[in-house]
Design a protein around this motif. Sequence first.
Motif, PDB file in Angstrom:
ATOM      1  N   ALA A 242       9.115 -25.590 -56.607  1.00 35.12           N
ATOM      2  CA  ALA A 242       8.952 -24.918 -55.456  1.00 35.12           C
ATOM      3  C   ALA A 242       9.637 -23.702 -55.345  1.00 35.12           C
ATOM      4  O   ALA A 242       9.116 -22.625 -54.953  1.00 35.12           O
ATOM      5  CB  ALA A 242       8.957 -25.851 -54.228  1.00 35.12           C
ATOM      6  N   GLU A 243      10.720 -23.428 -55.556  1.00 30.46           N
ATOM      7  CA  GLU A 243      11.422 -22.386 -55.564  1.00 30.46           C
ATOM      8  C   GLU A 243      10.904 -21.107 -56.472  1.00 30.46           C
ATOM      9  O   GLU A 243      10.821 -20.111 -56.201  1.00 30.46           O
ATOM     10  CB  GLU A 243      13.134 -22.789 -55.767  1.00 30.46           C
ATOM     11  N   ALA A 244      10.699 -21.817 -57.818  1.00 33.80           N
ATOM     12  CA  ALA A 244      10.102 -21.044 -58.946  1.00 33.80           C
ATOM     13  C   ALA A 244       8.643 -20.217 -58.407  1.00 33.80           C
ATOM     14  O   ALA A 244       8.696 -19.071 -58.483  1.00 33.80           O
ATOM     15  CB  ALA A 244       9.950 -21.828 -60.115  1.00 33.80           C
ATOM     16  N   ARG A 245       7.794 -21.042 -57.806  1.00 38.45           N
ATOM     17  CA  ARG A 245       6.728 -20.517 -57.045  1.00 38.45           C
ATOM     18  C   ARG A 245       6.946 -19.514 -56.040  1.00 38.45           C
ATOM     19  O   ARG A 245       6.143 -18.612 -56.196  1.00 38.45           O
ATOM     20  CB  ARG A 245       5.688 -21.767 -56.387  1.00 38.45           C
ATOM     21  N   GLU A 246       7.815 -19.876 -55.195  1.00 40.55           N
ATOM     22  CA  GLU A 246       8.016 -18.831 -54.048  1.00 40.55           C
ATOM     23  C   GLU A 246       8.637 -17.571 -54.593  1.00 40.55           C
ATOM     24  O   GLU A 246       8.222 -16.493 -54.062  1.00 40.55           O
ATOM     25  CB  GLU A 246       9.077 -19.659 -53.131  1.00 40.55           C
ATOM     26  N   LEU A 247       9.599 -17.638 -55.487  1.00 45.32           N
ATOM     27  CA  LEU A 247      10.187 -16.499 -56.213  1.00 45.32           C
ATOM     28  C   LEU A 247       8.970 -15.897 -56.868  1.00 45.32           C
ATOM     29  O   LEU A 247       8.950 -14.393 -56.805  1.00 45.32           O
ATOM     30  CB  LEU A 247      11.444 -16.806 -57.040  1.00 45.32           C
ATOM     31  N   HIS A 248       8.147 -16.403 -57.785  1.00 40.79           N
ATOM     32  CA  HIS A 248       7.121 -15.865 -58.308  1.00 40.79           C
ATOM     33  C   HIS A 248       6.274 -14.885 -57.522  1.00 40.79           C
ATOM     34  O   HIS A 248       5.892 -13.914 -57.870  1.00 40.79           O
ATOM     35  CB  HIS A 248       6.355 -16.688 -59.276  1.00 40.79           C
TER      36      HIS A 248
ATOM     37  N   GLY B 235      -0.869   0.960 -58.493  1.00 39.64           N
ATOM     38  CA  GLY B 235      -0.469   0.221 -57.501  1.00 39.64           C
ATOM     39  C   GLY B 235      -1.323  -1.137 -57.260  1.00 39.64           C
ATOM     40  O   GLY B 235      -1.208  -2.012 -56.453  1.00 39.64           O
ATOM     41  N   GLN B 236      -2.072  -1.600 -58.463  1.00 40.99           N
ATOM     42  CA  GLN B 236      -2.687  -2.619 -58.395  1.00 40.99           C
ATOM     43  C   GLN B 236      -2.478  -3.381 -59.893  1.00 40.99           C
ATOM     44  O   GLN B 236      -2.287  -2.628 -60.806  1.00 40.99           O
ATOM     45  CB  GLN B 236      -4.067  -2.322 -58.354  1.00 40.99           C
ATOM     46  N   LEU B 237      -2.174  -4.748 -59.903  1.00 41.88           N
ATOM     47  CA  LEU B 237      -1.914  -5.363 -61.086  1.00 41.88           C
ATOM     48  C   LEU B 237      -3.424  -5.905 -61.531  1.00 41.88           C
ATOM     49  O   LEU B 237      -3.380  -6.373 -62.893  1.00 41.88           O
ATOM     50  CB  LEU B 237      -0.994  -6.261 -60.913  1.00 41.88           C
ATOM     51  N   LEU B 238      -4.173  -6.025 -60.884  1.00 42.02           N
ATOM     52  CA  LEU B 238      -5.465  -6.605 -61.212  1.00 42.02           C
ATOM     53  C   LEU B 238      -5.116  -8.209 -61.286  1.00 42.02           C
ATOM     54  O   LEU B 238      -4.444  -8.826 -60.450  1.00 42.02           O
ATOM     55  CB  LEU B 238      -5.948  -6.135 -62.363  1.00 42.02           C
ATOM     56  N   SER B 239      -5.410  -8.897 -62.290  1.00 39.66           N
ATOM     57  CA  SER B 239      -5.127 -10.462 -62.438  1.00 39.66           C
ATOM     58  C   SER B 239      -3.590 -10.354 -62.827  1.00 39.66           C
ATOM     59  O   SER B 239      -3.250  -9.797 -63.935  1.00 39.66           O
ATOM     60  CB  SER B 239      -5.838 -10.995 -63.700  1.00 39.66           C
ATOM     61  N   ILE B 240      -2.629 -11.089 -62.107  1.00 38.57           N
ATOM     62  CA  ILE B 240      -1.438 -11.098 -62.264  1.00 38.57           C
ATOM     63  C   ILE B 240      -1.057 -12.390 -63.015  1.00 38.57           C
ATOM     64  O   ILE B 240       0.359 -12.615 -63.292  1.00 38.57           O
ATOM     65  CB  ILE B 240      -0.462 -11.066 -60.977  1.00 38.57           C
ATOM     66  N   ASP B 241      -1.796 -13.295 -63.247  1.00 40.44           N
ATOM     67  CA  ASP B 241      -1.514 -14.696 -63.868  1.00 40.44           C
ATOM     68  C   ASP B 241      -1.886 -14.690 -65.396  1.00 40.44           C
ATOM     69  O   ASP B 241      -2.641 -13.907 -65.879  1.00 40.44           O
ATOM     70  CB  ASP B 241      -1.980 -15.792 -63.231  1.00 40.44           C
TER      71      ASP B 241
ATOM     72  N   ALA C 177       6.974 -13.728 -54.648  1.00 36.02           N
ATOM     73  CA  ALA C 177       7.706 -12.598 -53.962  1.00 36.02           C
ATOM     74  C   ALA C 177       7.685 -11.491 -54.979  1.00 36.02           C
ATOM     75  O   ALA C 177       7.413 -10.329 -54.632  1.00 36.02           O
ATOM     76  CB  ALA C 177       8.974 -13.037 -53.499  1.00 36.02           C
ATOM     77  N   LEU C 178       7.875 -11.806 -56.218  1.00 35.46           N
ATOM     78  CA  LEU C 178       8.153 -11.033 -57.262  1.00 35.46           C
ATOM     79  C   LEU C 178       6.886 -10.362 -57.791  1.00 35.46           C
ATOM     80  O   LEU C 178       6.689  -9.427 -58.087  1.00 35.46           O
ATOM     81  CB  LEU C 178       8.861 -11.443 -58.312  1.00 35.46           C
ATOM     82  N   ALA C 179       5.581 -10.932 -57.654  1.00 35.73           N
ATOM     83  CA  ALA C 179       4.476 -10.516 -57.969  1.00 35.73           C
ATOM     84  C   ALA C 179       4.105  -9.438 -56.872  1.00 35.73           C
ATOM     85  O   ALA C 179       3.415  -8.359 -57.451  1.00 35.73           O
ATOM     86  CB  ALA C 179       3.209 -11.612 -57.921  1.00 35.73           C
ATOM     87  N   ARG C 180       4.436  -9.608 -55.642  1.00 36.66           N
ATOM     88  CA  ARG C 180       4.216  -8.653 -54.697  1.00 36.66           C
ATOM     89  C   ARG C 180       5.174  -7.046 -55.160  1.00 36.66           C
ATOM     90  O   ARG C 180       4.678  -6.163 -55.068  1.00 36.66           O
ATOM     91  CB  ARG C 180       4.496  -8.826 -53.213  1.00 36.66           C
ATOM     92  N   VAL C 181       6.230  -7.574 -55.528  1.00 40.18           N
ATOM     93  CA  VAL C 181       7.200  -6.456 -55.976  1.00 40.18           C
ATOM     94  C   VAL C 181       6.556  -5.607 -57.150  1.00 40.18           C
ATOM     95  O   VAL C 181       6.353  -4.322 -57.447  1.00 40.18           O
ATOM     96  CB  VAL C 181       8.624  -6.912 -56.131  1.00 40.18           C
ATOM     97  N   ALA C 182       6.153  -6.361 -58.107  1.00 41.06           N
ATOM     98  CA  ALA C 182       5.738  -6.165 -59.351  1.00 41.06           C
ATOM     99  C   ALA C 182       4.345  -4.972 -59.020  1.00 41.06           C
ATOM    100  O   ALA C 182       4.537  -3.742 -59.759  1.00 41.06           O
ATOM    101  CB  ALA C 182       5.233  -7.250 -60.425  1.00 41.06           C
ATOM    102  N   ALA C 183       3.713  -5.494 -57.995  1.00 47.44           N
ATOM    103  CA  ALA C 183       2.302  -4.729 -58.077  1.00 47.44           C
ATOM    104  C   ALA C 183       2.599  -3.383 -57.199  1.00 47.44           C
ATOM    105  O   ALA C 183       2.307  -2.457 -57.539  1.00 47.44           O
ATOM    106  CB  ALA C 183       1.529  -5.450 -56.933  1.00 47.44           C
ATOM    107  N   HIS C 184       3.689  -3.305 -56.437  1.00 50.54           N
ATOM    108  CA  HIS C 184       4.387  -2.176 -55.903  1.00 50.54           C
ATOM    109  C   HIS C 184       4.994  -1.010 -56.644  1.00 50.54           C
ATOM    110  O   HIS C 184       4.934   0.032 -56.330  1.00 50.54           O
ATOM    111  CB  HIS C 184       5.511  -2.730 -54.551  1.00 50.54           C
ATOM    112  N   MET C 185       5.411  -1.640 -57.938  1.00 51.38           N
ATOM    113  CA  MET C 185       6.322  -0.812 -58.575  1.00 51.38           C
ATOM    114  C   MET C 185       5.129   0.137 -59.626  1.00 51.38           C
ATOM    115  O   MET C 185       5.326   1.016 -60.298  1.00 51.38           O
ATOM    116  CB  MET C 185       6.992  -1.609 -59.380  1.00 51.38           C
TER     117      MET C 185
END
Length: 145
Positions: free
Chosen positions: A111-117, A139-145, A119-127
Amino acid sequence: MTAPMPLSAGGSLYERIGPQALAALVTRFYARVAQDPDLVPIFPADLTETAEKQLAFLTGFLGGPPLYHQTYGPPRLRARHLPHAITPTRGRAWLACMARALQDTPQIGQAEARELHAALARVAAHMVNTPDEDGGKVGQLLSID
């Protein structure tokens, strides 16, 4: 984008993960970054200081002590990353390294791993600040999985 994550019923994500597990995650993450052909060009050969900064940032971001702020000032993540060509491909590679590091860190619950991932997906897209050569949008990662 760099404000600490909100508290949940179980406490901050930092409290739920713990400092040792977070340090283990950062170590595993940078071992993967050092081997990723998309990421190696934008990281220093010696990742020691980079990993220390990441651990300090994540500590505060997840609700722990504001170590990064105390040592380096406000994170200003996007501004600090602008000198580097962070493409959607690199954003996905960074996030994939984090996902694998999370999987390889059993001290961090699912659960913590999913929550952290998430949050970091949003940060990665922002970078992301540079389009891929094939036309990926800034500003777009397209598919992030």
